[in-house]
Design an enzyme around this catalytic site. Structure first.
Site, PDB file in Angstrom:
ATOM      1  N   GLN A   1      48.881 -20.063  86.815  1.00 19.86           N
ATOM      2  CA  GLN A   1      47.497 -19.764  86.406  1.00 19.86           C
ATOM      3  C   GLN A   1      46.475 -20.332  87.392  1.00 19.86           C
ATOM      4  O   GLN A   1      45.534 -19.638  87.792  1.00 19.86           O
ATOM      5  CB  GLN A   1      47.236 -20.359  85.012  1.00 19.86           C
ATOM      6  CG  GLN A   1      45.858 -20.036  84.465  1.00 19.86           C
ATOM      7  CD  GLN A   1      45.448 -20.880  83.271  1.00 19.86           C
ATOM      8  OE1 GLN A   1      46.003 -21.937  83.021  1.00 19.86           O
ATOM      9  NE2 GLN A   1      44.443 -20.419  82.541  1.00 19.86           N
TER      10      GLN A   1
ATOM     11  N   TYR B   1      55.244 -33.965  79.025  1.00 19.44           N
ATOM     12  CA  TYR B   1      54.295 -33.473  80.043  1.00 19.44           C
ATOM     13  C   TYR B   1      53.262 -34.556  80.355  1.00 19.44           C
ATOM     14  O   TYR B   1      53.012 -34.885  81.510  1.00 19.44           O
ATOM     15  CB  TYR B   1      53.610 -32.215  79.508  1.00 19.44           C
ATOM     16  CG  TYR B   1      52.467 -31.682  80.329  1.00 19.44           C
ATOM     17  CD1 TYR B   1      51.164 -31.690  79.819  1.00 19.44           C
ATOM     18  CD2 TYR B   1      52.672 -31.148  81.590  1.00 19.44           C
ATOM     19  CE1 TYR B   1      50.112 -31.191  80.552  1.00 19.44           C
ATOM     20  CE2 TYR B   1      51.611 -30.634  82.336  1.00 19.44           C
ATOM     21  CZ  TYR B   1      50.338 -30.654  81.803  1.00 19.44           C
ATOM     22  OH  TYR B   1      49.281 -30.153  82.536  1.00 19.44           O
TER      23      TYR B   1
HETATM   24  C1  VAH Z   1      48.646 -27.454  78.644  1.00 20.10           C
HETATM   25  N1  VAH Z   1      47.083 -26.104  79.938  1.00 20.10           N
HETATM   26  O1  VAH Z   1      48.170 -26.920  77.649  1.00 20.10           O
HETATM   27  C2  VAH Z   1      47.815 -27.378  79.939  1.00 20.10           C
HETATM   28  C3  VAH Z   1      46.807 -28.504  80.042  1.00 20.10           C
HETATM   29  C4  VAH Z   1      45.179 -29.988  78.861  1.00 20.10           C
HETATM   30  C5  VAH Z   1      46.240 -28.945  78.718  1.00 20.10           C
HETATM   31  O2  VAH Z   1      47.313 -29.569  80.759  1.00 20.10           O
HETATM   32  O3  VAH Z   1      49.709 -28.017  78.667  1.00 20.10           O
END
Ligand code: VAH
Length: 316
Positions: free
Chosen positions: A13, A142
């Protein structure tokens, strides 16, 4: 000196739009786009592209030497939702790719951009106007990789003098390229639903506030950070970056002003606890002070631009 830039993860993206902007600024032939996936249709014919695995240090270093690369943008990563489905792969991909690029950066004297995220913050962080320096205890894999990555970048800056720069992106909203595997992706999917079916079912509850930003703001912020004089950048971790905060209910109301029959419903799923662990709004005063950051898209302007452009894109 002519910059020669490698974008790793150019088909995602951010990557698609960042690559296009870099090609306009530095000349197409000076921007090598790469990804482990096939070239994104939006990139085809716009400049050099190579298939490249961000986990393979040897092939990355060979390419960097051969092409005399001076700057690397490392965007390859698994995002929050996908990361929770496969935390081991999330750690391996997000961390090994960063370690590879940082080590090559020291050896080849590169300048590096690597994106962090507001996902570094967790449930123990103040959720309103979250400050640059605060309690940081991510609760998603993450977020763990993004905070660990920030600390790794800070170490390479201090230990080896590496010029690596980073921002904590909020959720990013774009119409050119689609997001994948994120918790904030609802804020893009809702526009496709509004135009295609006149309705959308949100996987987050109606009052889930999250920090968001239109992609043009995010790309401009990235280039402004990367071209800022190094001595101005006093913050050693990634910069908080902010623009707008809204809930699914608020963005649905903004869409209804332009598509009166649009209907939204809510079916919170596994994304909800991820979103509930993140800030509702971000204090980005340090970025505004250090390198003059300011956003240009508010909610109304973003919704107008998204609907206007997506209608053209989807009716083709
Ligand atoms: C996610 N788009 O949703 C990413 C982002 C703050 C969210 O890091 O994982």
């Amino acid at each position: 000196m002519q910059e020669k830039i490698l974008v790793i993860g150019a088909c995602g993206q951010i990557g698609v739009e960042l690559t296009a902007t870099l090609r306009k600024k530095y000349g197409s032939e000076n921007i090598i786009a790469s990804d482990v996936r096939e070239e994104n249709a939006l990139l085809v014919g716009t400049g050099p592209f190579v298939i490249l695995d961000a986990m393979n240090k040897g092939t990355i270093q060979t390419l960097i030497k051969k092409e005399k690369i001076t700057i690397v943008y490392l965007l390859a990563a698994l995002l929050s939702a996908t990361g929770e489905k496969n935390p081991k792969l999330c750690w391996e991909l997000n961390m090994e790719s960063l370690q590879n690029v940082l080590d090559i950066g020291v050896e080849e004297k590169l300048k590096i951009f690597w994106p962090s995220s507001i996902a570094v913050f967790g449930t123990t962080t103040p959720r309103e106007n979250t400050p640059q320096k605060t309690v940081i205890e991510p609760t998603t894999m993450y977020g763990v990789t993004k905070y660990a990555g920030e600390l790794l970048c800070q170490y390479y800056k201090k230990r080896f003098g590496l010029d690596v720069r980073s921002v904590r992106y909020p959720g990013l909203i774009s119409w050119k390229s689609e997001p994948g595997g994120g918790t904030t992706d609802y804020a893009v999917d809702i526009f496709y639903g509004a135009i295609r079916e006149g309705k959308y079912t949100s996987f987050l509850s109606e009052n889930t506030y999250l920090p968001m930003m239109y992609m043009d703001d995010a790309i401009r912020a990235t280039l402004e950070l990367m071209t800022a004089p190094k001595e101005k950048l006093k913050n050693s971790l990634a910069y908080n970056l902010s623009a707008i905060s809204f809930s699914p209910k608020e963005i649905a109301e903004a869409i209804k002003k332009r598509i009166p029959n649009f209907e939204i419903s809510y079916e919170p799923d596994f994304h909800q606890p991820i979103a509930d662990s993140w800030p509702k709004s971000i204090d980005d005063s340090v970025a505004r002070a250090d390198w003059g950051w300011h956003h240009e898209y508010d909610l109304e302007k973003m919704v107008s631009v998204m609907l206007e452009n997506l209608k053209m894109k989807l009716v083709k």
